[in-house]
Design a protein around this motif. Structure first.
Motif, PDB file in Angstrom:
ATOM      1  N   PRO A  91       0.913  -1.168   0.128  1.00 49.29           N
ATOM      2  CA  PRO A  91      -0.086  -0.023  -0.057  1.00 49.29           C
ATOM      3  C   PRO A  91       0.734   1.314   0.168  1.00 49.29           C
ATOM      4  CG  PRO A  91      -1.142  -1.576   1.535  1.00 49.29           C
ATOM      5  CD  PRO A  91       0.397  -2.117   1.162  1.00 49.29           C
ATOM      6  N   THR A  92       1.989   1.156   0.604  1.00 45.13           N
ATOM      7  CA  THR A  92       2.930   2.231   0.364  1.00 45.13           C
ATOM      8  C   THR A  92       3.731   2.371  -0.817  1.00 45.13           C
ATOM      9  OG1 THR A  92       3.076   2.448   2.920  1.00 45.13           O
ATOM     10  CG2 THR A  92       4.964   3.375   1.591  1.00 45.13           C
ATOM     11  N   LEU A  93       4.263   0.995  -1.259  1.00 44.84           N
ATOM     12  CA  LEU A  93       5.296   1.024  -2.262  1.00 44.84           C
ATOM     13  C   LEU A  93       4.647   1.437  -3.494  1.00 44.84           C
ATOM     14  CD1 LEU A  93       7.264  -2.263  -1.956  1.00 44.84           C
ATOM     15  CD2 LEU A  93       8.250  -0.087  -2.478  1.00 44.84           C
ATOM     16  N   LEU A  94       3.375   0.961  -3.894  1.00 51.55           N
ATOM     17  CA  LEU A  94       2.854   1.413  -5.354  1.00 51.55           C
ATOM     18  C   LEU A  94       2.532   3.184  -5.573  1.00 51.55           C
ATOM     19  CD1 LEU A  94       0.087  -1.132  -5.712  1.00 51.55           C
ATOM     20  CD2 LEU A  94       2.440  -1.407  -6.531  1.00 51.55           C
ATOM     21  N   PRO A  95       1.784   3.856  -4.392  1.00 48.32           N
ATOM     22  CA  PRO A  95       2.030   5.176  -4.835  1.00 48.32           C
ATOM     23  C   PRO A  95       3.215   5.809  -4.680  1.00 48.32           C
ATOM     24  CG  PRO A  95       0.947   4.756  -2.618  1.00 48.32           C
ATOM     25  CD  PRO A  95       1.214   3.386  -3.131  1.00 48.32           C
ATOM     26  N   LEU A  96       4.085   5.355  -3.786  1.00 45.38           N
ATOM     27  CA  LEU A  96       5.464   5.981  -3.726  1.00 45.38           C
ATOM     28  C   LEU A  96       6.312   5.855  -5.120  1.00 45.38           C
ATOM     29  CD1 LEU A  96       7.901   7.051  -2.070  1.00 45.38           C
ATOM     30  CD2 LEU A  96       8.554   4.653  -1.491  1.00 45.38           C
ATOM     31  N   LYS A  97       6.197   4.645  -5.819  1.00 44.48           N
ATOM     32  CA  LYS A  97       6.697   4.568  -7.147  1.00 44.48           C
ATOM     33  C   LYS A  97       6.005   5.483  -8.408  1.00 44.48           C
ATOM     34  CE  LYS A  97       8.331   1.122  -8.907  1.00 44.48           C
ATOM     35  NZ  LYS A  97       9.893   1.633  -9.058  1.00 44.48           N
ATOM     36  N   GLY A  98       4.789   5.829  -8.118  1.00 45.06           N
ATOM     37  CA  GLY A  98       4.078   6.458  -9.021  1.00 45.06           C
ATOM     38  C   GLY A  98       4.629   7.868  -9.051  1.00 45.06           C
ATOM     39  N   TRP A  99       4.674   8.567  -7.609  1.00 43.41           N
ATOM     40  CA  TRP A  99       5.104   9.697  -7.502  1.00 43.41           C
ATOM     41  C   TRP A  99       6.815   9.978  -7.868  1.00 43.41           C
ATOM     42  CZ3 TRP A  99       2.368  13.835  -7.267  1.00 43.41           C
ATOM     43  CH2 TRP A  99       0.945  13.661  -6.724  1.00 43.41           C
ATOM     44  N   LEU A 100       7.534   8.888  -7.579  1.00 43.38           N
ATOM     45  CA  LEU A 100       9.038   8.987  -7.837  1.00 43.38           C
ATOM     46  C   LEU A 100       8.941   9.063  -9.573  1.00 43.38           C
ATOM     47  CD1 LEU A 100      10.521   6.197  -5.374  1.00 43.38           C
ATOM     48  CD2 LEU A 100      10.839   8.872  -5.397  1.00 43.38           C
ATOM     49  N   SER A 101       8.088   8.286 -10.302  1.00 45.95           N
ATOM     50  CA  SER A 101       8.156   8.275 -11.595  1.00 45.95           C
ATOM     51  C   SER A 101       7.690   9.686 -12.208  1.00 45.95           C
ATOM     52  CB  SER A 101       7.179   7.228 -12.226  1.00 45.95           C
ATOM     53  OG  SER A 101       7.422   6.068 -11.844  1.00 45.95           O
ATOM     54  N   VAL A 102       6.864  10.503 -11.681  1.00 43.59           N
ATOM     55  CA  VAL A 102       6.554  11.862 -11.884  1.00 43.59           C
ATOM     56  C   VAL A 102       7.589  12.571 -11.733  1.00 43.59           C
ATOM     57  CG1 VAL A 102       5.163  13.733 -11.695  1.00 43.59           C
ATOM     58  CG2 VAL A 102       4.151  11.412 -11.547  1.00 43.59           C
ATOM     59  N   LEU A 103       8.365  12.554 -10.543  1.00 43.03           N
ATOM     60  CA  LEU A 103       9.423  13.348 -10.371  1.00 43.03           C
ATOM     61  C   LEU A 103      10.586  13.041 -11.467  1.00 43.03           C
ATOM     62  CD1 LEU A 103      11.221  15.191  -8.371  1.00 43.03           C
ATOM     63  CD2 LEU A 103      11.750  13.071  -7.012  1.00 43.03           C
ATOM     64  N   LEU A 204      -4.187 -12.010  -8.898  1.00 42.70           N
ATOM     65  CA  LEU A 204      -3.403 -12.933  -7.871  1.00 42.70           C
ATOM     66  C   LEU A 204      -3.643 -12.512  -6.525  1.00 42.70           C
ATOM     67  CD1 LEU A 204      -0.577 -13.897 -10.436  1.00 42.70           C
ATOM     68  CD2 LEU A 204      -2.373 -15.385  -9.783  1.00 42.70           C
ATOM     69  N   TYR A 205      -3.202 -11.675  -6.377  1.00 48.91           N
ATOM     70  CA  TYR A 205      -2.792 -10.915  -4.963  1.00 48.91           C
ATOM     71  C   TYR A 205      -3.911 -10.011  -4.239  1.00 48.91           C
ATOM     72  CZ  TYR A 205       1.435 -12.956  -6.732  1.00 48.91           C
ATOM     73  OH  TYR A 205       2.277 -13.728  -7.159  1.00 48.91           O
ATOM     74  N   GLY A 206      -5.099  -9.739  -5.013  1.00 48.30           N
ATOM     75  CA  GLY A 206      -6.002  -8.831  -4.539  1.00 48.30           C
ATOM     76  C   GLY A 206      -5.734  -7.273  -4.784  1.00 48.30           C
ATOM     77  N   ARG A 207      -6.586  -6.701  -4.818  1.00 44.24           N
ATOM     78  CA  ARG A 207      -6.564  -5.183  -5.090  1.00 44.24           C
ATOM     79  C   ARG A 207      -6.152  -4.642  -3.968  1.00 44.24           C
ATOM     80  NH1 ARG A 207      -8.552  -1.983  -8.648  1.00 44.24           N
ATOM     81  NH2 ARG A 207      -9.970  -3.675  -9.561  1.00 44.24           N
ATOM     82  N   VAL A 208      -4.826  -3.677  -4.008  1.00 48.42           N
ATOM     83  CA  VAL A 208      -3.990  -2.776  -3.019  1.00 48.42           C
ATOM     84  C   VAL A 208      -4.834  -1.448  -2.857  1.00 48.42           C
ATOM     85  CG1 VAL A 208      -2.167  -2.243  -2.219  1.00 48.42           C
ATOM     86  CG2 VAL A 208      -2.137  -4.327  -3.341  1.00 48.42           C
ATOM     87  N   ARG A 209      -5.021  -1.188  -1.697  1.00 45.53           N
ATOM     88  CA  ARG A 209      -5.525   0.189  -1.373  1.00 45.53           C
ATOM     89  C   ARG A 209      -4.692   0.912  -1.022  1.00 45.53           C
ATOM     90  NH1 ARG A 209     -11.248  -0.107   2.338  1.00 45.53           N
ATOM     91  NH2 ARG A 209     -12.486  -1.250   0.874  1.00 45.53           N
ATOM     92  N   PHE A 210      -4.132   2.066  -1.750  1.00 46.74           N
ATOM     93  CA  PHE A 210      -3.198   2.997  -1.663  1.00 46.74           C
ATOM     94  C   PHE A 210      -3.036   3.650   0.067  1.00 46.74           C
ATOM     95  CE2 PHE A 210      -2.250   3.693  -6.497  1.00 46.74           C
ATOM     96  CZ  PHE A 210      -2.082   2.453  -6.528  1.00 46.74           C
ATOM     97  N   ARG A 211      -1.989   3.326   0.575  1.00 42.37           N
ATOM     98  CA  ARG A 211      -2.042   4.105   1.785  1.00 42.37           C
ATOM     99  C   ARG A 211      -0.566   4.469   2.202  1.00 42.37           C
ATOM    100  NH1 ARG A 211      -5.159  -0.189   3.328  1.00 42.37           N
ATOM    101  NH2 ARG A 211      -3.709  -1.249   4.409  1.00 42.37           N
ATOM    102  N   LEU A 212      -0.241   5.547   1.689  1.00 41.39           N
ATOM    103  CA  LEU A 212       1.268   6.059   1.857  1.00 41.39           C
ATOM    104  C   LEU A 212       1.760   6.379   3.191  1.00 41.39           C
ATOM    105  CD1 LEU A 212       3.966   6.304   0.245  1.00 41.39           C
ATOM    106  CD2 LEU A 212       3.025   8.894  -0.102  1.00 41.39           C
ATOM    107  N   LYS A 213       2.243   5.399   3.895  1.00 42.00           N
ATOM    108  CA  LYS A 213       3.018   5.696   5.242  1.00 42.00           C
ATOM    109  C   LYS A 213       4.183   5.946   5.217  1.00 42.00           C
ATOM    110  CE  LYS A 213      -0.230   2.120   7.297  1.00 42.00           C
ATOM    111  NZ  LYS A 213      -0.234   1.014   8.216  1.00 42.00           N
ATOM    112  N   TRP A 214       4.569   7.453   5.868  1.00 45.13           N
ATOM    113  CA  TRP A 214       5.969   7.805   5.611  1.00 45.13           C
ATOM    114  C   TRP A 214       6.742   7.164   6.325  1.00 45.13           C
ATOM    115  CZ3 TRP A 214       6.462  10.739   1.563  1.00 45.13           C
ATOM    116  CH2 TRP A 214       5.359  11.481   1.110  1.00 45.13           C
TER     117      TRP A 214
END
Length: 483
Positions: A91-103, A204-214
């Protein structure tokens, strides 16, 4: 090592060898066709135009690989060792990688402008960069499949993008291939592959809800920093030559080098397809030195043997690989051929020693590897600055070879001193003997027939006999794999 070691066993080796064979088979069905099509694209666009694209592509590859910040390899290692890592940190990794890609897309375009790319060329850089960042996200998701040992599923996905791109480029041939259309086709193929993989991982692993924990993000980035440094230095080490050629020599020289390096890339895909499987396996047996050693000794042959034949053929008949370049002059073809042969000596070195880097980076020895590769980059850049303006593509090929010899020697030293795993010197010696005998066979067949196809067939048959004669492949092992 008599047959297979007691810890791995013939059953586990058989399954793993089946995974490797399936991956290689799929790549053989798609990748060679892609190389032929890309040769056609370069011939239609011209060496200078394709050299410019290659420089842009390699710069975006460098920046895109850094944008990952080592999270792909870290995730593969952690999930392989502890499956609970997936549900806790994704839940933290997926949004983190998205923001890193934009940066990093912004950094990519800005750095391209500083390098001197403007106007339409900068637009192509941005589109190419966005595509590669999406592809980087795709590779991150594939890492979860590898960590769960789903190697066959990962194998299918590894060729999906290239298969789709092959179809798209072939569709463009009747209407005319331009650089804009070519870059657009690459973007479409990457995006489609990402959508398919994201849907599969969700199923395969279910939908992940994005919860970016710093706190999780900080811990992840701290743990992945050594891997990020390795990714940076590897990206620079492999790709900086093309960019420097286009900037310091000429776009045409970059095009010559690209034509030669394309075949290197195609053959090295065997390594980059097989080694991630060994990375996941080495990570799976972290702390079990005897199993690591048996896996290394098995991998030494699996990784090296197929490339010995390819390298020998290219060293004797490399010129036949440029048959599509009908618009190139004789001196241009000679320059590409000589660059190719030098680069394939580089492939030969990788064939012997790349697996040692995989062992080190998968078992928590990232820092010494990163410093070693960083030293190789420094050496490469210095040589390039002095030699590229005068000797162009040939200097780039030779500099690459010198640097890979330097870094491979370091791998061997680190494996023995830091990892404590014995290097299979006897196996390496037999492999070197087999390569020497194979080269002798190719030389004799060339004197006898002087026809590349007859030489390839005769060399292949002789190579099988050499493998059994030198003890690299044993009948007992083949029988064990069949059971």
């Amino acid at each position: 090592m008599l047959n297979f070691g007691p810890h791995l066993g013939s059953g586990r080796i058989k399954k793993f060898f089946g995974n490797i064979s399936f991956v290689v088979l799929l790549n053989l069905l798609v990748k060679p066709g892609w190389v032929v099509v890309e040769n056609l694209v370069q011939d239609r666009l011209g060496h200078a135009a394709f050299g410019t694209f290659t420089a842009l592509f390699n710069w975006t590859l460098i920046v895109a690989s850094v944008s990952d910040l080592g999270t792909t390899q870290l995730t593969t290692k952690r999930v392989a060792a502890n499956p609970q890592f997936l549900s806790e940190y994704f839940p933290t990794l997926l949004p983190l990688k998205g923001w890193l890609s934009v940066l990093f897309l912004g950094l990519m375009v800005g750095s391209g402008w500083l390098l001197g790319y403007h106007g339409h060329t900068l637009t192509l850089l941005a589109l190419t960069g966005a595509s590669l960042l999406v592809m980087q996200y795709t590779q991150f998701l594939r890492g979860t499949l590898q960590a769960h040992q789903r190697f066959n599923t990962d194998a299918v996905l590894s060729v999906l993008e290239k298969a789709l791109l092959l179809v798209l480029v072939l569709a463009l041939i009747p209407v005319g291939i331009t650089l804009d259309r070519y870059v657009g086709a690459r973007a479409v193929a990457v995006l489609f592959t990402f959508v398919v993989l994201y849907g599969l991982v969700t199923r395969l692993y279910g939908r992940v809800r994005f919860r970016l924990k710093w706190e999780h993000a900080r811990n992840l980035l701290q743990a992945s920093l050594p891997l990020a440094l390795i990714t940076l230095v590897y990206g620079l080490n492999e790709r900086v030559d093309m960019l420097m050629l286009e900037r310091l020599a000429s776009p045409a020289e970059a095009g010559y080098y690209a034509a030669a390096y394309r075949w290197v890339d195609a053959v090295m895909m065997y390594l980059w397809t097989v080694l991630p499987l060994f990375f996941a396996k080495f990570a799976f047996v972290t702390g079990k030195r005897e199993e690591q050693q048996e896996l290394l000794w098995f991998g030494q042959r699996v990784v090296t043997v197929p490339l010995l034949f390819v390298c020998a053929f290219v060293l004797f008949r490399g010129e036949v690989l440029f048959w599509q370049f009908t618009h190139s002059t004789g001196p241009e073809l000679e320059r590409m051929t000589l660059s190719l042969k030098i680069l394939f000596v580089n492939v030969l070195v990788h064939a012997f020693f790349a697996i040692y880097s995989t062992l080190l980076t998968s078992t928590n020895h990232e820092k010494p590897v990163s410093w070693l590769v960083a030293g190789s980059i420094g050496l490469n850049v210095v040589l390039n600055v002095f030699l590229l303006p005068r000797y162009g593509a040939l200097a780039a090929a030779l500099n690459t070879l010198l640097c890979v010899v330097f870094v491979s020697g370091g791998y061997l030293w680190l494996v023995q001193r830091r990892a404590g795993v014995a290097v299979p010197w006897a196996t390496i010696g037999r492999l070197l003997l087999a390569f020497g005998l194979l080269c002798g066979v190719f030389w004799g067949l060339q004197q006898l027939f002087n026809h590349w196809l007859l030489e390839a067939v005769g060399g292949g048959l002789a190579f099988v006999a050499i493998l059994f004669g030198t003890g690299i492949v044993r009948v007992a092992e083949l029988k064990a794999l069949r059971r």
